[in-house]
Write an enzyme that holds these catalytic residues in place. Sequence first.
Site, PDB file in Angstrom:
ATOM      1  N   ARG A   2       0.552  -1.243   0.066  1.00 18.92           N
ATOM      2  CA  ARG A   2      -0.188  -0.306  -0.314  1.00 18.92           C
ATOM      3  C   ARG A   2       0.549   1.300   0.140  1.00 18.92           C
ATOM      4  NH1 ARG A   2      -2.743  -2.172   4.852  1.00 18.92           N
ATOM      5  NH2 ARG A   2      -1.001  -2.814   5.129  1.00 18.92           N
ATOM      6  N   ILE A 177      11.196   0.204  -3.126  1.00 20.65           N
ATOM      7  CA  ILE A 177      11.762  -0.705  -1.939  1.00 20.65           C
ATOM      8  C   ILE A 177      10.534   0.350  -1.257  1.00 20.65           C
ATOM      9  CG2 ILE A 177      13.753  -1.153  -1.912  1.00 20.65           C
ATOM     10  CD1 ILE A 177      14.925   1.009  -0.035  1.00 20.65           C
ATOM     11  N   GLU A 178       9.731  -0.668  -0.129  1.00 20.12           N
ATOM     12  CA  GLU A 178       8.608  -0.357   0.233  1.00 20.12           C
ATOM     13  C   GLU A 178       8.688  -1.286   1.158  1.00 20.12           C
ATOM     14  OE1 GLU A 178       3.806   1.138   0.606  1.00 20.12           O
ATOM     15  OE2 GLU A 178       5.082   0.027  -1.276  1.00 20.12           O
ATOM     16  N   SER A 179       7.910  -0.208   3.239  1.00 16.53           N
ATOM     17  CA  SER A 179       7.955  -1.452   4.051  1.00 16.53           C
ATOM     18  C   SER A 179       5.918  -0.353   4.732  1.00 16.53           C
ATOM     19  CB  SER A 179       8.861  -0.711   4.878  1.00 16.53           C
ATOM     20  OG  SER A 179       8.078  -1.703   6.605  1.00 16.53           O
TER      21      SER A 179
END
Length: 238
Positions: A2, A177-179
């Site tokens: 998301r 990149i996503e967290s």
Amino acid sequence: MRKLLIRVATLAAAATTLAAPVAPTTAAAAQNLSFRPLQYNTNGYNWGGYAATGSGFTSVSATWTEARATCNSTNDLYAPWVGIDGYGSSTVEQTGVATDCSSGTAVHQAWYEMYPANPVYLSTSSYPVAAGDVINASVTYAGSNRYTLKLVNSSRGWTYSTSKTLSASRTSAEVIIESPTGAYPNFGTLNFSSATVNGKSLGSFNPVALDPSNGAYEARTSALGSGGTSFSDTYLRE
């Protein structure tokens, strides 16, 4: 994955600036045994990498070697991915590999998402991913609101491709990149290569550089390498 708020990193100068805020969005958690439900992180910015902005984006592709991640906590979760429309848009067409630490150890799982629909996680038995695997991901607009999302694990010899329909603006293309939890595992350095947008180098679009921050920077995005198709993200903190 998301999309949350984004911090813009100006790599050519020491100062940083904030991107214009985008409306926070959430997606219902996928019914998947490996990945637990996630809550929207209101405390910071969770993207690293590059976003090309403009109009008429039709394809994005990149290759990376899946990093060997060390979990700091069971909250750690991150994913490298490529997509169209994620930056400042109400839709995202994206695919990549998530690394989840909710079990206490890093679990890798391939996925795609046509937001606002829920993410779809691929079977770990049919489409396994492990640290060290070479992954190529691509999203291609095929016309008539149709998108082809493709993942190739050349280390294990599998390819996954699906075609989905979504009305979207195609105003950005990302290698990211996503967290979603705002907490990165220690992934060391993840190197992206062969990053292209509309069949040209990512760098030719003068993309926005992004660093994830949750009170302090969690990772650092490098400058684009010669040719504008490669860069790295280096872990700094959870």
